[in-house]
Design a protein around this motif. Structure first.
Motif, PDB file in Angstrom:
ATOM      1  N   GLN A 120       0.941  -1.203   0.068  1.00 48.19           N
ATOM      2  CA  GLN A 120       0.110   0.085   0.134  1.00 48.19           C
ATOM      3  C   GLN A 120       0.735   1.299  -0.063  1.00 48.19           C
ATOM      4  O   GLN A 120       2.166   1.482   0.241  1.00 48.19           O
ATOM      5  CB  GLN A 120      -0.997   0.137   1.256  1.00 48.19           C
ATOM      6  CG  GLN A 120      -2.139  -1.048   1.304  1.00 48.19           C
ATOM      7  CD  GLN A 120      -3.028  -0.717   2.285  1.00 48.19           C
ATOM      8  OE1 GLN A 120      -2.591  -0.492   3.317  1.00 48.19           O
ATOM      9  NE2 GLN A 120      -4.392  -0.860   2.202  1.00 48.19           N
ATOM     10  N   LYS A 137      -9.016  14.229  -3.125  1.00 49.35           N
ATOM     11  CA  LYS A 137      -9.088  12.877  -2.439  1.00 49.35           C
ATOM     12  C   LYS A 137      -8.531  13.011  -0.994  1.00 49.35           C
ATOM     13  O   LYS A 137      -7.324  13.281  -0.967  1.00 49.35           O
ATOM     14  CB  LYS A 137      -8.529  11.603  -3.124  1.00 49.35           C
ATOM     15  CG  LYS A 137      -8.921  10.223  -2.502  1.00 49.35           C
ATOM     16  CD  LYS A 137      -8.227   9.206  -3.584  1.00 49.35           C
ATOM     17  CE  LYS A 137      -8.331   7.866  -2.594  1.00 49.35           C
ATOM     18  NZ  LYS A 137      -9.779   7.365  -2.934  1.00 49.35           N
ATOM     19  N   CYS A 140      -5.126   8.837   2.632  1.00 48.08           N
ATOM     20  CA  CYS A 140      -5.783   7.580   2.797  1.00 48.08           C
ATOM     21  C   CYS A 140      -4.668   6.553   2.636  1.00 48.08           C
ATOM     22  O   CYS A 140      -3.417   6.888   2.112  1.00 48.08           O
ATOM     23  CB  CYS A 140      -6.814   7.097   2.157  1.00 48.08           C
ATOM     24  SG  CYS A 140      -6.581   7.113   0.276  1.00 48.08           S
ATOM     25  N   VAL A 142      -3.897   3.027   0.599  1.00 48.63           N
ATOM     26  CA  VAL A 142      -4.783   2.255  -0.431  1.00 48.63           C
ATOM     27  C   VAL A 142      -3.427   1.483  -1.258  1.00 48.63           C
ATOM     28  O   VAL A 142      -2.258   1.714  -1.134  1.00 48.63           O
ATOM     29  CB  VAL A 142      -5.360   3.200  -1.777  1.00 48.63           C
ATOM     30  CG1 VAL A 142      -6.782   3.907  -0.666  1.00 48.63           C
ATOM     31  CG2 VAL A 142      -4.705   3.996  -2.207  1.00 48.63           C
ATOM     32  N   SER A 143      -3.924   0.645  -2.000  1.00 47.81           N
ATOM     33  CA  SER A 143      -2.987  -0.115  -3.053  1.00 47.81           C
ATOM     34  C   SER A 143      -2.787   0.640  -4.170  1.00 47.81           C
ATOM     35  O   SER A 143      -3.474   1.607  -4.448  1.00 47.81           O
ATOM     36  CB  SER A 143      -3.630  -1.364  -3.650  1.00 47.81           C
ATOM     37  OG  SER A 143      -4.647  -1.186  -4.418  1.00 47.81           O
ATOM     38  N   GLU A 145      -2.610  -0.143  -7.312  1.00 52.45           N
ATOM     39  CA  GLU A 145      -3.624  -0.561  -8.232  1.00 52.45           C
ATOM     40  C   GLU A 145      -4.857   0.294  -8.205  1.00 52.45           C
ATOM     41  O   GLU A 145      -5.424   0.804  -9.225  1.00 52.45           O
ATOM     42  CB  GLU A 145      -4.119  -2.111  -8.010  1.00 52.45           C
ATOM     43  CG  GLU A 145      -2.647  -2.949  -8.481  1.00 52.45           C
ATOM     44  CD  GLU A 145      -1.873  -3.109  -7.506  1.00 52.45           C
ATOM     45  OE1 GLU A 145      -1.930  -2.516  -6.279  1.00 52.45           O
ATOM     46  OE2 GLU A 145      -0.901  -3.962  -7.511  1.00 52.45           O
ATOM     47  N   GLU A 146      -5.401   0.516  -7.028  1.00 47.99           N
ATOM     48  CA  GLU A 146      -6.495   1.135  -6.731  1.00 47.99           C
ATOM     49  C   GLU A 146      -6.271   2.677  -7.016  1.00 47.99           C
ATOM     50  O   GLU A 146      -7.067   3.423  -7.664  1.00 47.99           O
ATOM     51  CB  GLU A 146      -7.020   1.172  -5.134  1.00 47.99           C
ATOM     52  CG  GLU A 146      -8.479   2.003  -4.967  1.00 47.99           C
ATOM     53  CD  GLU A 146      -8.870   1.753  -3.602  1.00 47.99           C
ATOM     54  OE1 GLU A 146      -9.628   2.587  -3.102  1.00 47.99           O
ATOM     55  OE2 GLU A 146      -8.403   0.609  -2.805  1.00 47.99           O
ATOM     56  N   LEU A 147      -5.216   3.013  -6.693  1.00 48.55           N
ATOM     57  CA  LEU A 147      -4.761   4.596  -6.868  1.00 48.55           C
ATOM     58  C   LEU A 147      -4.706   4.861  -8.509  1.00 48.55           C
ATOM     59  O   LEU A 147      -5.321   5.713  -8.892  1.00 48.55           O
ATOM     60  CB  LEU A 147      -3.491   5.057  -6.251  1.00 48.55           C
ATOM     61  CG  LEU A 147      -2.899   6.237  -6.517  1.00 48.55           C
ATOM     62  CD1 LEU A 147      -3.989   7.489  -6.123  1.00 48.55           C
ATOM     63  CD2 LEU A 147      -1.698   6.580  -5.756  1.00 48.55           C
ATOM     64  N   ARG A 149      -6.026   3.210 -10.915  1.00 53.30           N
ATOM     65  CA  ARG A 149      -7.507   3.251 -11.462  1.00 53.30           C
ATOM     66  C   ARG A 149      -8.140   4.251 -11.341  1.00 53.30           C
ATOM     67  O   ARG A 149      -9.070   5.016 -12.161  1.00 53.30           O
ATOM     68  CB  ARG A 149      -8.335   2.052 -10.906  1.00 53.30           C
ATOM     69  CG  ARG A 149      -7.817   0.580 -11.297  1.00 53.30           C
ATOM     70  CD  ARG A 149      -8.859  -0.351 -10.804  1.00 53.30           C
ATOM     71  NE  ARG A 149      -9.338  -0.697  -9.438  1.00 53.30           N
ATOM     72  CZ  ARG A 149      -8.507  -1.435  -8.612  1.00 53.30           C
ATOM     73  NH1 ARG A 149      -7.551  -2.214  -9.268  1.00 53.30           N
ATOM     74  NH2 ARG A 149      -8.725  -1.337  -7.552  1.00 53.30           N
ATOM     75  N   GLU A 150      -8.313   5.104 -10.221  1.00 54.06           N
ATOM     76  CA  GLU A 150      -8.877   6.194  -9.700  1.00 54.06           C
ATOM     77  C   GLU A 150      -8.240   7.614 -10.622  1.00 54.06           C
ATOM     78  O   GLU A 150      -8.905   8.230 -11.242  1.00 54.06           O
ATOM     79  CB  GLU A 150      -8.605   6.637  -8.324  1.00 54.06           C
ATOM     80  CG  GLU A 150      -9.795   7.767  -8.092  1.00 54.06           C
ATOM     81  CD  GLU A 150     -10.072   7.783  -6.406  1.00 54.06           C
ATOM     82  OE1 GLU A 150     -10.543   8.848  -6.183  1.00 54.06           O
ATOM     83  OE2 GLU A 150      -9.466   6.966  -5.763  1.00 54.06           O
ATOM     84  N   ASN A 168       7.241   1.535  -7.077  1.00 48.85           N
ATOM     85  CA  ASN A 168       6.201   1.626  -7.861  1.00 48.85           C
ATOM     86  C   ASN A 168       6.325   2.171  -9.067  1.00 48.85           C
ATOM     87  O   ASN A 168       5.366   2.353 -10.046  1.00 48.85           O
ATOM     88  CB  ASN A 168       4.876   2.152  -7.151  1.00 48.85           C
ATOM     89  CG  ASN A 168       4.594   1.268  -5.983  1.00 48.85           C
ATOM     90  OD1 ASN A 168       4.245   0.170  -5.924  1.00 48.85           O
ATOM     91  ND2 ASN A 168       4.648   1.944  -4.806  1.00 48.85           N
ATOM     92  N   ASN A 175       0.877   1.210 -16.313  1.00 46.89           N
ATOM     93  CA  ASN A 175      -0.439   1.134 -16.015  1.00 46.89           C
ATOM     94  C   ASN A 175      -1.169   2.546 -15.996  1.00 46.89           C
ATOM     95  O   ASN A 175      -2.363   2.709 -16.219  1.00 46.89           O
ATOM     96  CB  ASN A 175      -0.951   0.524 -14.783  1.00 46.89           C
ATOM     97  CG  ASN A 175      -0.469  -1.177 -14.686  1.00 46.89           C
ATOM     98  OD1 ASN A 175      -1.304  -1.781 -15.409  1.00 46.89           O
ATOM     99  ND2 ASN A 175       0.718  -1.095 -14.322  1.00 46.89           N
TER     100      ASN A 175
END
Length: 258
Positions: A120, A137, A140, A142-143, A145-147, A149-150, A168, A175
């Motif tokens: 994360q 935002k 927080c 988060v992973s 991957e989630e970041l 995507r957003e 990362n 991605n």
């Protein structure tokens, strides 16, 4: 107005003083030493170099988290101790927003990334609008991957910074579908000067607490607390299993005790 700022939320240790909107002193070290060894000596150096009377500061700004649990504790204890001794308020500046403030008036989205381990990052999404930091935002954990995507869904160009970028970088390159760049080296880590500047804005808006009220924002529990919770959960499960046993569950050669 004098704002004394501290940041020990990550690997970097940083102390700064801002007076009436001008940076007077800024001492930042990004090196492998514990903040218990560096923070107070750095503060003492600034005091000696500019002849600062600590009683003259109006408030103490602190990067209040998230970040390294040990670093946050050291920084918060220092800010709290100074605040109590000097009878000064503490301005709690979220670490992620302090980092974002390094990139004043940058176009597009600003995405600080701190390595939170366990796959994360501590992050948030900010932008500058009319020369003021705006939170898109909230900070927080988060992973990545989630970041990603957003960020792809928001569709705007992005500037990333912080110690969570390097581990990362490959994933971001492969991605992220929006234009993105990394902040330059002199702006991509925590700086107390940025905390002081944002802290002065918070102070003018009445966003501060007493030193006694201050506590860091971890966002999630520490590894030691997780291990303790898991240990306690395992003990409760064993006790519950034992309580469910009856004498009939044992063979003739077994014994049973209440």
């Amino acid at each position: 107005m004098k704002i004394l700022a501290l940041d020990s939320s990550g690997m970097t240790a940083s102390v700064a003083l801002m007076e009436d909107g001008q940076l007077v002193a800024d001492y930042t070290v990004n090196y492998k030493k514990t903040h218990s060894q560096t923070l107070l000596p750095m503060l003492d150096t600034i005091v000696q170099m500019i002849g600062l009377e600590l009683e003259s500061v109006d408030a103490i700004a602190i990067a209040a988290g998230p970040g390294s649990f040990t670093g946050l504790r050291i920084g918060s204890a220092t800010a709290k101790g100074l605040g109590l001794a000097l009878d000064k308020p503490v301005i709690e500046v979220p670490t992620i927003y302090g980092l974002a403030n390094n990139l004043f008036d940058t176009e597009g989205l600003i995405v600080p990334m701190m390595d939170a381990r366990r796959a994360q990052v501590y992050t948030g999404i900010c932008r500058f609008r009319y020369h003021r930091l705006e939170v898109v935002k909230e900070q927080c954990a988060v992973s990545v991957e989630e970041l990603v995507r957003e960020l792809n869904a928001l569709g705007e160009k992005v500037t990333v910074l912080g110690d969570g970028v390097e581990p990362n970088r490959s994933y971001l390159s492969e991605n992220l579908t929006v234009p993105w760049a990394e902040a330059p080296g002199h702006l991509n880590r925590q700086r107390a000067a940025a905390v002081a500047e944002l802290g002065s804005v918070y102070y003018s808006e009445g966003k501060y607490v007493s030193a006694a009220e201050h506590s860091p924002e971890y966002l999630r529990v520490s590894q030691a607390e997780r291990e303790q919770a898991e240990k306690g959960r395992s003990m409760r499960e064993m006790e519950e299993k034992s309580a469910r046993l009856r004498p009939a569950d044992y063979g003739a050669g077994d014994s049973y005790e209440d």
